[in-house]
Design a protein around this motif. Sequence first.
Motif, short mmCIF file in Angstrom:
data_model
loop_
_atom_site.label_atom_id
_atom_site.label_comp_id
_atom_site.label_asym_id
_atom_site.label_seq_id
_atom_site.Cartn_x
_atom_site.Cartn_y
_atom_site.Cartn_z
N TYR A 465 0.87 -1.18 0.00
CA TYR A 465 0.00 0.00 0.00
C TYR A 465 0.90 1.23 0.00
O TYR A 465 1.69 1.44 0.92
CB TYR A 465 -0.91 0.01 1.22
CG TYR A 465 -1.73 1.28 1.36
CD1 TYR A 465 -2.65 1.65 0.39
CD2 TYR A 465 -1.57 2.11 2.47
CE1 TYR A 465 -3.38 2.81 0.51
CE2 TYR A 465 -2.31 3.27 2.61
CZ TYR A 465 -3.21 3.62 1.62
OH TYR A 465 -3.95 4.77 1.73
N ASP A 493 -5.15 12.08 8.30
CA ASP A 493 -5.68 10.98 7.48
C ASP A 493 -5.93 11.38 6.03
O ASP A 493 -6.24 10.52 5.20
CB ASP A 493 -6.98 10.45 8.09
CG ASP A 493 -6.72 9.66 9.36
OD1 ASP A 493 -5.55 9.31 9.60
OD2 ASP A 493 -7.68 9.40 10.11
N THR A 497 -3.93 7.75 -2.42
CA THR A 497 -3.47 6.37 -2.61
C THR A 497 -2.84 6.23 -3.99
O THR A 497 -3.43 6.64 -5.00
CB THR A 497 -4.65 5.38 -2.47
OG1 THR A 497 -5.17 5.47 -1.14
CG2 THR A 497 -4.19 3.96 -2.74
N LYS A 599 -3.92 -3.43 4.65
CA LYS A 599 -4.79 -3.77 5.77
C LYS A 599 -6.21 -3.94 5.26
O LYS A 599 -6.81 -2.97 4.79
CB LYS A 599 -4.74 -2.68 6.85
CG LYS A 599 -3.40 -2.58 7.57
CD LYS A 599 -3.48 -1.51 8.65
CE LYS A 599 -2.16 -1.41 9.42
NZ LYS A 599 -2.24 -0.37 10.49
N TRP A 602 -9.04 -1.74 7.04
CA TRP A 602 -8.67 -0.33 7.19
C TRP A 602 -9.86 0.56 7.54
O TRP A 602 -9.73 1.59 8.20
CB TRP A 602 -8.01 0.16 5.92
CG TRP A 602 -8.88 0.06 4.69
CD1 TRP A 602 -8.96 -0.99 3.84
CD2 TRP A 602 -9.78 1.05 4.20
NE1 TRP A 602 -9.85 -0.74 2.84
CE2 TRP A 602 -10.38 0.52 3.03
CE3 TRP A 602 -10.15 2.32 4.61
CZ2 TRP A 602 -11.32 1.22 2.29
CZ3 TRP A 602 -11.08 3.03 3.87
CH2 TRP A 602 -11.66 2.48 2.72
N LYS A 603 -11.08 0.15 7.13
CA LYS A 603 -12.24 0.98 7.41
C LYS A 603 -12.55 1.06 8.91
O LYS A 603 -13.18 2.02 9.37
CB LYS A 603 -13.47 0.44 6.68
CG LYS A 603 -13.47 0.74 5.19
CD LYS A 603 -14.80 0.35 4.56
CE LYS A 603 -14.83 0.70 3.08
NZ LYS A 603 -16.12 0.34 2.45
#
Length: 609
Positions: A465, A493, A497, A599, A602-603
């Motif tokens: 990632y 955050d 990506t 991951k 991730w949510k």
Amino acid sequence: MINDSLTSLVSRMGTERDKAATVFYTNPVLSDDQVVAAYRGSWLPRKIVDIPALDSCRKWRNWQAEDKQIEDIEAEEKRLNVKGKILEAITKARLFGGAAVFIGTGDANPSEPLDVERVSKGGLKYLTVLSRQDVTAGEIDQDVNSEFYGQPSYYEATGAATMVRIHPSRLVIFLGARHPHNLMSVYNQGWGDSVLTATLDAIKNADSTAGNIASLIFEAKIDIIRLPNFMASLGDERYKAKILERYTLANMSKGINGTLLLDKEEEYETKTASLAGLTDILMAFMQIVSGAADIPVTRLLGQSPAGMNSTGTSDMKNYHDRIQSIQELELTPAMSKLDECMIRSGLGSRPPEVHYSWSPLEQMSEKERAEIFKTNADAARTIVGSGTGQEIITREAISKALTNRLVEDGVLPGLEDAIAEFGELQEQEPSEEELAAAAAAQAATEPNVTRMQRAANDAAPRTLYVSRKVVNAADLIAWAKEQGFKTTLPADDLHVTIAFSRAPVDWMAVGESWSSELKVAAGGPRLMEKFGEARVLLFKASELQWRHAAIKEAGASWDHPEYQPHITISYDPDAPDLADVKPYQGEIILGPELFAEVKEDWKAGVSET
């Protein structure tokens, strides 16, 4: 030719539509009045004349010289409206068979040859377009030692009250369709044919087919009513009046409620004509016109290519090659003396290194430019190698060549000015002390995750990632609040990506980005979209797309059909309607690339403030 008067109704022999008529060819005669009528009265002849002329001048030329020289020459072109004059002359030449541009240098006697060496700065005064009707060709030059052998030795232009004789060296001559006879022929009198001469039959067939199809539309549905004793009763005037009144009322009632009232003995029938296949017939005639004019159907009709996997690329490439041939083989020789005069008029002299090339009509897409840029950069890095000093070609030489290529391709606007301001690679090469100090500073301040990335074991592929955090996240959050978002992701955050590979990949093969910080300039294409429950800001960043493609080439997977850089703003279900949200238009600053394993949950860690 003497024809008898016998005609056949069945075979149409002896009529203008005789079946044998197409096997005979006669010398085409197309008067100027017919040419003008076709050009003004039908869109197909106008397009056939205008499109190649326009495409020949559309992208124009790229001058190769010093920057100041190019500026002066282009200013001279603009002052004289060279591009517009040449376009007008080519259009008239294609329409009438010939045209010329008179090179006005202010000489007292235009019948004398033009001496380009005598043209000084500003010496080119004006350019005048003359069509074939404005200029009469004189006697053909029979001297084999003359550069104008086989061409008119002079031209005569008739004004309101005087006639001016012009030497051919003072004219930029353009011909329409080249004539098979020599210039002494009575057919052309020193000029060519109109390009419509050989294409007019195909044009008329297409126009008449379109007209017949249009008239057929009005007969596609016909109502037929049979009346008893109709013909026998037509002699009675009162009967005819009653018939007209009767069916006028019948049509009115049918139009109001769709019901037709008839007498019991009357018969009603509707006949419809089938229009299936007419489009194919018309397009077949249009394709014949396209072939006759040597213009692709997609360009002539302005329509998208039809058929499975049809892009029209090959047709347009062939057409662009044809236009380039016209530019190189017809326009360049014809404009040679005009260009020599214009260079001297713009610069005051004739530097031998000044020249030009015609700009290509095929323009690369942004994706193609990006791929070429990446290929060139990768090739340069491969040639330079690891920088041990044992390269066949030096780093400085590759830098110079790559810079020239990037400037010519235009993929990095402003590169020349940036180099002039900050210097070239060899001018800013750091010393060994500077490199050591930078390495020590980076080791002291480098994030833990980046050090982990550098220490990753390339023998153990793993999921990957890759992301970049938004450095100026506060600016985006302030914008989001102004647009009505009650909550947003925290500043830490907000990120972009770059890769999300569930397939294990060698991190060392992925390598690192060229820059630790990436700035996306303000403006450009920005959109707000909804990805599932996420409200995201879409933007354009070529370097992110190149980097994503490079990571995929290293073996990474991607779950979506394409990659679009975006920043997730909020998951709030009560977020404002995105149609009312004005996308963020400010600068976006992205930090260094962060490598981590994927991951799947991730949510679970998503929260908003």
